[in-house]
Design a protein around this motif. Structure first.
Motif, short mmCIF file in Angstrom:
data_model
loop_
_atom_site.label_atom_id
_atom_site.label_comp_id
_atom_site.label_asym_id
_atom_site.label_seq_id
_atom_site.Cartn_x
_atom_site.Cartn_y
_atom_site.Cartn_z
N ASP A 1 11.99 -14.93 -2.15
CA ASP A 1 12.10 -15.99 -2.75
C ASP A 1 13.09 -15.97 -3.67
O ASP A 1 13.73 -17.47 -4.18
CB ASP A 1 10.96 -16.90 -3.15
N ARG A 2 13.92 -15.02 -4.31
CA ARG A 2 14.78 -14.95 -5.31
C ARG A 2 16.29 -14.83 -4.67
O ARG A 2 17.19 -14.54 -5.48
CB ARG A 2 14.57 -14.02 -6.40
N VAL A 3 16.25 -14.89 -3.43
CA VAL A 3 17.60 -14.41 -2.77
C VAL A 3 18.87 -15.70 -3.03
O VAL A 3 19.93 -15.06 -3.52
CB VAL A 3 17.51 -14.69 -1.20
N LYS A 4 18.69 -16.92 -3.42
CA LYS A 4 19.75 -17.41 -4.19
C LYS A 4 20.14 -17.08 -5.41
O LYS A 4 21.39 -16.96 -5.45
CB LYS A 4 19.40 -18.97 -4.11
N ASP B 1 23.70 -15.78 -6.26
CA ASP B 1 24.60 -16.17 -7.64
C ASP B 1 25.15 -14.88 -8.39
O ASP B 1 26.16 -14.74 -8.91
CB ASP B 1 23.64 -16.82 -8.52
N LEU B 2 23.95 -13.90 -8.69
CA LEU B 2 24.54 -12.69 -9.30
C LEU B 2 25.35 -12.05 -8.86
O LEU B 2 26.52 -11.50 -9.38
CB LEU B 2 23.15 -11.94 -9.62
N ASP C 1 27.60 -17.30 0.53
CA ASP C 1 27.83 -16.35 1.39
C ASP C 1 27.09 -14.95 0.89
O ASP C 1 26.61 -14.27 1.60
CB ASP C 1 29.11 -16.06 1.56
N ALA C 2 27.16 -14.91 -0.62
CA ALA C 2 26.68 -13.51 -1.01
C ALA C 2 25.08 -13.60 -0.81
O ALA C 2 24.61 -12.55 -0.57
CB ALA C 2 26.90 -13.59 -2.59
N ALA C 3 24.41 -14.71 -0.77
CA ALA C 3 23.05 -15.07 -0.75
C ALA C 3 22.74 -14.62 0.56
O ALA C 3 21.57 -13.80 0.89
CB ALA C 3 22.30 -16.23 -0.90
#
Length: 152
Positions: free
Chosen positions: A12-15, A19-20, A38-40
């Motif tokens: 649930d922290r993929v977004k 960002d990181l 795209d990174a997510a």
């Protein structure tokens, strides 16, 4: 005083991971033009590999670092590939990457993993960082690539 912790990832922290990831890899030494969305997707796809392994380093609950990889069976036994080790630019040079890598290597040793591999820049501080942990250039393999689409 801030609370720092290494823990298993949370889907649930993929977004937040995206960002990181985009912030870290868009800057030096890579300068890759990652978009956070795209990174997510990239992180989510790695996490969906059945043998994936991921640790996050948090500072006051915020993801500050991430180590992603997966294991696979090979002729020599189970091996592990570190896909990504990333630390937010806001938290670099604080030992977070070192702590994540140390925890990962300890975990892999306990799991009986035979070897660990990764790809990194061939020169500069990143290669030197991994050499401190006993990583050496393979010499047996080389990365080869072929561009299929030049419109990006």
């Amino acid at each position: 005083m801030s609370k720092n912790e290494i823990r298993q990832y949370s889907l649930d922290r993929v977004k937040e991971y995206g960002d990181l990831y985009s912030a870290a890899f868009s800057g030096p030494p890579w300068f890759d033009p990652w978009q956070a969305a795209d990174a997510a997707v990239h992180v989510k796809e790695l996490l969906e590999i059945p043998t994936s392994y991921c640790l996050e380093y948090t500072v006051d609950g915020q993801a500050a670092g991430l180590l992603l990889g997966h294991s696979q069976m090979f002729h020599s036994g189970r091996i592990f590939e570190i896909s990504d080790l990333t630390v937010s630019p806001d938290f670099q040079k604080r030992g977070i990457g070192r702590r994540l890598l140390e925890q990962c290597l300890d975990d892999l040793e306990q799991m009986g993993i035979g070897s660990v591999s990764l790809l990194t820049a061939s020169e500069g501080s990143l290669a030197d960082f991994y050499k401190k942990f006993g990583f050496t250039p393979s010499g047996r393999v080389m990365l080869m690539e072929k561009e299929l689409h030049s419109d990006k």
